[in-house]
Design an enzyme around this catalytic site. Structure first.
Site, short mmCIF file in Angstrom:
data_model
loop_
_atom_site.label_atom_id
_atom_site.label_comp_id
_atom_site.label_asym_id
_atom_site.label_seq_id
_atom_site.Cartn_x
_atom_site.Cartn_y
_atom_site.Cartn_z
N HIS A 149 2.44 16.76 -8.57
CA HIS A 149 2.03 15.13 -8.69
C HIS A 149 3.03 14.23 -9.25
O HIS A 149 3.77 14.92 -9.52
CB HIS A 149 0.90 15.34 -9.95
CG HIS A 149 -0.66 15.49 -9.57
ND1 HIS A 149 -1.45 16.82 -9.49
CD2 HIS A 149 -1.72 14.37 -9.37
CE1 HIS A 149 -2.75 16.61 -9.67
NE2 HIS A 149 -2.42 15.35 -8.94
N LYS A 153 2.21 11.12 -14.47
CA LYS A 153 1.58 11.90 -14.51
C LYS A 153 1.30 12.01 -16.14
O LYS A 153 2.45 13.38 -16.47
CB LYS A 153 0.88 12.88 -13.94
CG LYS A 153 -0.11 13.91 -14.13
CD LYS A 153 -1.10 14.52 -13.39
CE LYS A 153 -2.14 15.34 -12.91
NZ LYS A 153 -3.57 14.25 -13.33
P1 NAD Z 1 -2.98 4.89 -16.35
O1 NAD Z 1 -1.58 5.29 -17.01
O2 NAD Z 1 -1.76 4.44 -14.68
O3 NAD Z 1 -3.73 3.70 -16.37
C1 NAD Z 1 -4.00 3.86 -16.82
C2 NAD Z 1 -4.60 2.97 -18.63
O4 NAD Z 1 -5.47 2.55 -19.60
C3 NAD Z 1 -3.54 2.07 -18.34
O5 NAD Z 1 -3.46 0.36 -17.78
C4 NAD Z 1 -3.27 1.98 -20.00
O6 NAD Z 1 -3.21 0.52 -20.77
C5 NAD Z 1 -4.94 1.35 -20.50
N1 NAD Z 1 -5.86 2.12 -21.42
C6 NAD Z 1 -5.25 2.54 -22.78
N2 NAD Z 1 -5.29 2.57 -23.35
C7 NAD Z 1 -6.37 1.66 -23.61
C8 NAD Z 1 -7.17 1.21 -24.37
N3 NAD Z 1 -7.29 1.67 -25.58
N4 NAD Z 1 -8.21 0.37 -24.19
C9 NAD Z 1 -8.35 -0.54 -22.41
N5 NAD Z 1 -7.44 0.12 -21.25
C10 NAD Z 1 -6.56 1.47 -22.18
O7 NAD Z 1 -2.73 5.96 -15.56
P2 NAD Z 1 -3.92 6.44 -13.98
O8 NAD Z 1 -3.18 7.09 -12.99
O9 NAD Z 1 -4.62 5.39 -13.88
O10 NAD Z 1 -4.99 8.13 -14.65
C11 NAD Z 1 -5.91 8.25 -15.85
C12 NAD Z 1 -6.27 8.76 -15.05
O11 NAD Z 1 -7.34 9.22 -14.70
C13 NAD Z 1 -5.46 10.04 -15.45
O12 NAD Z 1 -6.48 11.19 -16.92
C14 NAD Z 1 -5.28 10.87 -14.48
O13 NAD Z 1 -5.79 12.64 -14.94
C15 NAD Z 1 -7.01 10.53 -13.81
N6 NAD Z 1 -6.77 10.55 -12.83
C16 NAD Z 1 -8.70 11.10 -11.93
C17 NAD Z 1 -8.43 10.91 -10.39
C18 NAD Z 1 -9.84 11.50 -10.28
O14 NAD Z 1 -10.16 11.40 -9.20
N7 NAD Z 1 -11.02 11.99 -11.28
C19 NAD Z 1 -7.95 10.70 -9.62
C20 NAD Z 1 -6.41 9.81 -9.81
C21 NAD Z 1 -6.02 9.69 -11.63
#
Ligand code: NAD
Length: 260
Positions: A149, A153
């Site tokens: 990844h 991440k």
């Molecule tokens: P990222 O860090 O880009 O996004 C997370 C967002 O959440 C950020 O913009 C952050 O500011 C916001 N955030 C944090 N605390 C907050 C709060 N209290 N209130 C509102 N917003 C808040 O991360 P990402 O790459 O988008 O990944 C997020 C999650 O999704 C990770 O756990 C990742 O592993 C997971 N993911 C899952 C899949 C899937 O298919 N299930 C795919 C990709 C990523």
């Protein structure tokens, strides 16, 4: 009626794509885009939808599905808000510990919740194929998993790798104690009842997973590569439409959506 959606983490890598897809979907209505205060200016969606309070958005739109791709502790808080107003939830956050997963399962008895560590169609098809491959290869074949990844991440191994490992362990009759998440030092010969999981991090890799089946004189390698986050975002949108008219009961997964 259009499916109402609240997107959590709307400035994030996943949240920003999901918000855009929902806004463009004629069968959906984006009713709020939630972010933490300091990141609000990074959201590229209709300004009147942007807020830092999930509580306010959920209390106003109790029918809405909350799509949450954030961090484990944030997701747990969000479930607590959803429980308060009876919102439905689609959760893609990974890295939840056993206690946090237990909380999701308990909460799913009260409100409809779908959690999936990977919302792509391809990976969910692989989840289904793994037990059949183990059964046909028999016990001689050693199973190992690797995942790659991007460097941002936060959790390792990936939620997808953990789920693959758990499915494969079950199929081989192993327990969670047989999963080896890294190897180092004088580790001795590989025990027969072990599944190794290795994590690589770097650059902008969206998500690669390879499952190896090592046998006598041959091996199979099955690789899934996500080329774009859109594949996960499309899955989340599909899951939100699916869960909109579901009742609480069990913690739903993408399998429920794909087989519907
Ligand atoms: P990222 O860090 O880009 O996004 C997370 C967002 O959440 C950020 O913009 C952050 O500011 C916001 N955030 C944090 N605390 C907050 C709060 N209290 N209130 C509102 N917003 C808040 O991360 P990402 O790459 O988008 O990944 C997020 C999650 O999704 C990770 O756990 C990742 O592993 C997971 N993911 C899952 C899949 C899937 O298919 N299930 C795919 C990709 C990523």
């Amino acid at each position: 009626m259009a499916v109402q959606v609240i997107v959590m983490g709307a400035a994030g890598r996943m949240g920003s794509i999901i918000g855009k897809l929902v806004q463009e979907d004629k069968d959906m209505e984006l009713v709020a885009a939630v972010e933490k205060e300091e990141s609000l200016s990074n959201i590229n969606l209709k300004p009147n939808l942007i807020t830092s309070s999930l509580d306010k958005a959920a209390s106003k739109y109790k029918e809405a599905v909350i799509i949450d791709f954030t961090y484990p502790e944030v997701t747990i808080n969000n479930v607590q808000v959803a429980l308060k107003y009876h919102n439905k939830m689609v959760i893609g956050t990974t890295g939840l510990n056993e206690e946090q997963m237990g909380f999701l399962e308990k909460s799913a008895a009260k409100i409809p919740i779908l959690w999936a560590p990977n919302m792509s169609v391809g990976i969910n098809v692989l989840f289904e194929l793994m037990p059949k491959i183990v059964e046909m290869l028999g016990e001689l074949y050693d199973v190992e998993i690797s995942e790659i990844h991007h460097k941002f991440k936060k959790d390792a191994p990936s939620g997808t790798a953990v789920k693959l490992a758990e499915i494969l362990a079950r199929a081989k009759g192993f327990g969670k104690e047989n999963l080896r998440y890294c190897r180092q030092g004088i580790i001795g010969e590989r025990p027969k009842n072990e599944i190794g999981v290795q994590s690589l991090r770097g650059g902008d890799v969206v998500g690669d997973h390879t499952i190896y089946f090592f046998g006598p004189g041959e091996r199979i390698e099955i690789t899934h590569r996500a080329h774009s986050r859109e594949t996960f975002a499309q899955g989340a949108v599909r899951a939100a439409k699916w869960i909109n008219d579901k009742r609480p009961g069990k913690l739903y997964s993408m399998k429920d959506v794909l087989l519907a």
